[in-house]
Motif scaffolding. Structure first.
Motif, PDB file in Angstrom:
ATOM      1  N   GLN A   1      -3.830 -16.717  -9.701  1.00 47.09           N
ATOM      2  CA  GLN A   1      -2.200 -16.464 -10.923  1.00 47.09           C
ATOM      3  C   GLN A   1      -1.932 -14.778 -10.964  1.00 47.09           C
ATOM      4  O   GLN A   1      -0.722 -14.645 -11.025  1.00 47.09           O
ATOM      5  CB  GLN A   1      -2.723 -17.777 -11.515  1.00 47.09           C
ATOM      6  CG  GLN A   1      -2.275 -19.088 -10.762  1.00 47.09           C
ATOM      7  CD  GLN A   1      -2.466 -19.908 -12.020  1.00 47.09           C
ATOM      8  OE1 GLN A   1      -1.482 -19.712 -13.155  1.00 47.09           O
ATOM      9  NE2 GLN A   1      -3.382 -19.929 -12.474  1.00 47.09           N
ATOM     10  N   ILE A   2      -2.940 -14.496 -10.837  1.00 48.61           N
ATOM     11  CA  ILE A   2      -3.369 -13.544 -11.960  1.00 48.61           C
ATOM     12  C   ILE A   2      -2.653 -11.996 -11.222  1.00 48.61           C
ATOM     13  O   ILE A   2      -2.220 -11.199 -11.363  1.00 48.61           O
ATOM     14  CB  ILE A   2      -4.442 -12.540 -12.928  1.00 48.61           C
ATOM     15  CG1 ILE A   2      -4.967 -13.732 -13.803  1.00 48.61           C
ATOM     16  CG2 ILE A   2      -4.503 -11.339 -13.034  1.00 48.61           C
ATOM     17  CD1 ILE A   2      -5.706 -13.574 -14.749  1.00 48.61           C
ATOM     18  N   ALA A   3      -3.692 -11.930  -9.823  1.00 48.51           N
ATOM     19  CA  ALA A   3      -3.510 -11.422  -9.191  1.00 48.51           C
ATOM     20  C   ALA A   3      -1.640 -11.458  -8.591  1.00 48.51           C
ATOM     21  O   ALA A   3      -1.568 -10.368  -7.994  1.00 48.51           O
ATOM     22  CB  ALA A   3      -4.447 -11.490  -7.883  1.00 48.51           C
ATOM     23  N   LYS A   4      -1.462 -12.660  -8.223  1.00 48.16           N
ATOM     24  CA  LYS A   4       0.216 -12.983  -7.977  1.00 48.16           C
ATOM     25  C   LYS A   4       1.159 -12.707  -9.094  1.00 48.16           C
ATOM     26  O   LYS A   4       1.772 -11.237  -8.621  1.00 48.16           O
ATOM     27  CB  LYS A   4       0.085 -14.052  -7.226  1.00 48.16           C
ATOM     28  CG  LYS A   4      -0.320 -14.296  -6.221  1.00 48.16           C
ATOM     29  CD  LYS A   4       0.651 -13.992  -4.797  1.00 48.16           C
ATOM     30  CE  LYS A   4       2.248 -13.760  -5.312  1.00 48.16           C
ATOM     31  NZ  LYS A   4       2.742 -13.165  -4.405  1.00 48.16           N
TER      32      LYS A   4
ATOM     33  N   GLU B   1      -0.719  -8.964  -2.781  1.00 47.92           N
ATOM     34  CA  GLU B   1      -0.407 -10.342  -1.711  1.00 47.92           C
ATOM     35  C   GLU B   1      -1.790 -10.689  -1.633  1.00 47.92           C
ATOM     36  O   GLU B   1      -3.198  -9.595  -1.349  1.00 47.92           O
ATOM     37  CB  GLU B   1      -0.304  -9.115  -0.341  1.00 47.92           C
ATOM     38  CG  GLU B   1      -0.250 -10.356   0.975  1.00 47.92           C
ATOM     39  CD  GLU B   1      -0.139  -9.228   2.659  1.00 47.92           C
ATOM     40  OE1 GLU B   1      -0.326 -10.454   2.942  1.00 47.92           O
ATOM     41  OE2 GLU B   1       0.815  -8.509   1.836  1.00 47.92           O
ATOM     42  N   VAL B   2      -1.488 -12.734  -1.641  1.00 49.92           N
ATOM     43  CA  VAL B   2      -3.030 -12.944  -1.965  1.00 49.92           C
ATOM     44  C   VAL B   2      -3.237 -13.900  -1.117  1.00 49.92           C
ATOM     45  O   VAL B   2      -2.332 -14.850  -0.448  1.00 49.92           O
ATOM     46  CB  VAL B   2      -3.129 -13.881  -3.610  1.00 49.92           C
ATOM     47  CG1 VAL B   2      -4.214 -14.907  -3.369  1.00 49.92           C
ATOM     48  CG2 VAL B   2      -2.240 -12.765  -4.724  1.00 49.92           C
ATOM     49  N   THR B   3      -4.404 -13.835  -0.696  1.00 45.49           N
ATOM     50  CA  THR B   3      -5.146 -14.355   0.185  1.00 45.49           C
ATOM     51  C   THR B   3      -6.305 -15.290  -0.055  1.00 45.49           C
ATOM     52  O   THR B   3      -7.031 -14.322  -1.113  1.00 45.49           O
ATOM     53  CB  THR B   3      -6.228 -13.980   1.092  1.00 45.49           C
ATOM     54  OG1 THR B   3      -4.935 -12.899   2.357  1.00 45.49           O
ATOM     55  CG2 THR B   3      -6.436 -14.751   2.491  1.00 45.49           C
ATOM     56  N   THR B   4      -5.960 -16.955  -0.427  1.00 51.40           N
ATOM     57  CA  THR B   4      -7.545 -17.226  -0.973  1.00 51.40           C
ATOM     58  C   THR B   4      -8.616 -17.953  -0.143  1.00 51.40           C
ATOM     59  O   THR B   4      -7.612 -18.845   0.763  1.00 51.40           O
ATOM     60  CB  THR B   4      -7.330 -18.276  -2.135  1.00 51.40           C
ATOM     61  OG1 THR B   4      -8.498 -18.055  -2.721  1.00 51.40           O
ATOM     62  CG2 THR B   4      -6.439 -19.329  -1.777  1.00 51.40           C
ATOM     63  N   VAL B   5      -9.876 -18.423  -0.030  1.00 51.74           N
ATOM     64  CA  VAL B   5     -10.512 -19.136   0.584  1.00 51.74           C
ATOM     65  C   VAL B   5     -10.863 -20.299  -0.171  1.00 51.74           C
ATOM     66  O   VAL B   5     -11.525 -20.439  -0.946  1.00 51.74           O
ATOM     67  CB  VAL B   5     -11.930 -18.287   0.970  1.00 51.74           C
ATOM     68  CG1 VAL B   5     -12.355 -19.435   1.971  1.00 51.74           C
ATOM     69  CG2 VAL B   5     -11.349 -16.746   2.171  1.00 51.74           C
TER      70      VAL B   5
ATOM     71  N   ILE C   1      -3.151 -26.714  -3.183  1.00 44.16           N
ATOM     72  CA  ILE C   1      -3.532 -26.186  -4.653  1.00 44.16           C
ATOM     73  C   ILE C   1      -2.932 -25.361  -4.456  1.00 44.16           C
ATOM     74  O   ILE C   1      -2.991 -24.433  -5.566  1.00 44.16           O
ATOM     75  CB  ILE C   1      -4.677 -26.982  -5.462  1.00 44.16           C
ATOM     76  CG1 ILE C   1      -4.662 -28.865  -5.333  1.00 44.16           C
ATOM     77  CG2 ILE C   1      -4.997 -26.224  -6.278  1.00 44.16           C
ATOM     78  CD1 ILE C   1      -6.815 -29.247  -5.826  1.00 44.16           C
ATOM     79  N   ALA C   2      -3.982 -24.592  -3.547  1.00 44.28           N
ATOM     80  CA  ALA C   2      -4.109 -22.987  -3.499  1.00 44.28           C
ATOM     81  C   ALA C   2      -2.882 -22.575  -2.942  1.00 44.28           C
ATOM     82  O   ALA C   2      -2.132 -21.906  -4.066  1.00 44.28           O
ATOM     83  CB  ALA C   2      -4.577 -22.006  -2.126  1.00 44.28           C
TER      84      ALA C   2
ATOM     85  N   ALA D   1      -0.635 -18.610  -3.856  1.00 50.23           N
ATOM     86  CA  ALA D   1      -1.478 -17.663  -2.512  1.00 50.23           C
ATOM     87  C   ALA D   1      -0.220 -17.394  -1.583  1.00 50.23           C
ATOM     88  O   ALA D   1       0.242 -18.750  -0.934  1.00 50.23           O
ATOM     89  CB  ALA D   1      -2.949 -18.725  -2.220  1.00 50.23           C
ATOM     90  N   ASP D   2      -0.521 -15.944  -1.089  1.00 50.10           N
ATOM     91  CA  ASP D   2       0.451 -15.915   0.143  1.00 50.10           C
ATOM     92  C   ASP D   2      -0.148 -16.939   1.842  1.00 50.10           C
ATOM     93  O   ASP D   2       0.329 -17.105   2.254  1.00 50.10           O
ATOM     94  CB  ASP D   2       1.036 -14.360   0.069  1.00 50.10           C
ATOM     95  CG  ASP D   2       1.907 -13.699  -0.145  1.00 50.10           C
ATOM     96  OD1 ASP D   2       2.417 -14.272  -0.935  1.00 50.10           O
ATOM     97  OD2 ASP D   2       0.242 -13.507  -1.974  1.00 50.10           O
ATOM     98  N   HIS D   3      -1.427 -16.663   1.495  1.00 43.22           N
ATOM     99  CA  HIS D   3      -2.191 -17.414   2.895  1.00 43.22           C
ATOM    100  C   HIS D   3      -3.649 -18.162   2.601  1.00 43.22           C
ATOM    101  O   HIS D   3      -4.295 -17.178   1.550  1.00 43.22           O
ATOM    102  CB  HIS D   3      -2.711 -15.878   3.191  1.00 43.22           C
ATOM    103  CG  HIS D   3      -1.290 -15.024   3.654  1.00 43.22           C
ATOM    104  ND1 HIS D   3      -0.797 -15.048   4.607  1.00 43.22           N
ATOM    105  CD2 HIS D   3      -1.273 -14.000   3.252  1.00 43.22           C
ATOM    106  CE1 HIS D   3       0.356 -14.256   4.647  1.00 43.22           C
ATOM    107  NE2 HIS D   3      -0.325 -13.323   3.729  1.00 43.22           N
ATOM    108  N   VAL D   4      -3.962 -18.762   3.031  1.00 45.69           N
ATOM    109  CA  VAL D   4      -4.951 -20.162   2.613  1.00 45.69           C
ATOM    110  C   VAL D   4      -6.176 -20.053   4.086  1.00 45.69           C
ATOM    111  O   VAL D   4      -5.534 -20.225   5.087  1.00 45.69           O
ATOM    112  CB  VAL D   4      -4.399 -20.889   1.624  1.00 45.69           C
ATOM    113  CG1 VAL D   4      -5.936 -21.734   1.169  1.00 45.69           C
ATOM    114  CG2 VAL D   4      -3.314 -21.116   0.418  1.00 45.69           C
TER     115      VAL D   4
END
Length: 258
Positions: free
Chosen positions: A168-171, A176-180, A188-189, A194-197
């Protein structure tokens, strides 16, 4: 007052509910009546004394801080003579892990700078879950990561306490946020923004061609070389928590990220 007290490292059954003396605030401290406190990874480390490197801060043979608990939310019951930002009755929240812990109790004292006014739209329970995880995420993303709008950020472990705040902070900072995450946390992501999961049960990081300006490894199990391979030239890798070996390895692997 009543408090949860521990005198040795070990399993949860070493914790005891006891009557202890109610603390008195110093000149620059406030006394908080605790309404809610949260449990996170830092509390588990403090209780177990593992990874062992943590004992350098928490006490070599036994816990240095007999009353655990870092995050809290409550109301101010008394203030020291030099306190200027708060008054009796104010609703506050904060993380006391850097100033003695002690929130698993009816009352706790804290330096004025360690607490903040609780947002009115948060319950005491919700507010108590914020400070440690959110501050850790903010330090990683904004302070150490130096993220600006348009940067590509990868957060490995975006569904835990620190990770959810980091996404949330990065957004919010325009990245542009990708999370694993695991399969069960993909939805939830996306909800967090998140832009990409990446579902680590179905995909591998090193199968991707995307490079990132910042990679945050939150208790990640990836090899350091894998993180290096997905960083842009001049990009940054920040490690948050993990096992003892995961914490130590980055300290001796600067050459990987040059």
């Amino acid at each position: 007052m009543k408090a949860i007290v521990t005198s040795k490292y070990g399993a949860p059954d070493t914790l005891e509910l006891k009557e202890v003396e109610k603390p008195v605030p110093k000149a620059d401290e406030v006394l908080v009546k605790i309404h809610a406190a949260s449990v996170n990874y830092g509390n588990i480390v403090l209780q177990r004394g593992k990874p062992y490197i943590a004992r350098l801060a928490f006490g070599l043979r036994k816990p240095k801080f007999p009353i655990p608990g870092g995050d809290m939310a409550g109301t101010i019951e008394a203030i020291g003579e030099r306190v200027t930002e708060f008054k009796i009755g104010d609703e506050v929240y904060g993380d006391l892990s850097s100033c003695g812990w002690g929130t698993f109790a009816e009352y706790a004292t804290a330096p004025e700078k360690a607490v903040a006014h609780k947002p009115r739209n948060l319950s005491f329970q919700d507010a108590a879950a914020v400070p440690m995880a959110a501050t850790t995420a903010l330090q990683a993303i904004r302070d150490s990561g130096n993220i600006t709008a348009g940067h590509k950020v990868l957060i490995h472990g975006g569904s835990g306490g620190v990770g959810t705040f980091a996404v949330q902070i990065a957004k919010a900072l325009g990245a542009e946020v990708t999370t694993v995450v695991s399969t069960r946390n993909v939805a939830i992501a996306h909800e967090l923004g998140a832009d990409h999961v990446i579902d680590y049960k179905k995909e591998k990081l090193d199968d991707k061609e995307q490079l990132y300006d910042l990679v945050i490894g939150v208790n990640g199990s990836q090899r350091l070389l894998t993180y290096k391979q997905i960083l842009q030239s001049g990009g940054r890798f920040i490690h948050v928590g993990g096992t003892e070996s995961q914490i130590i390895k980055p300290c001796f692997s600067d050459h990987l990220f040059r």
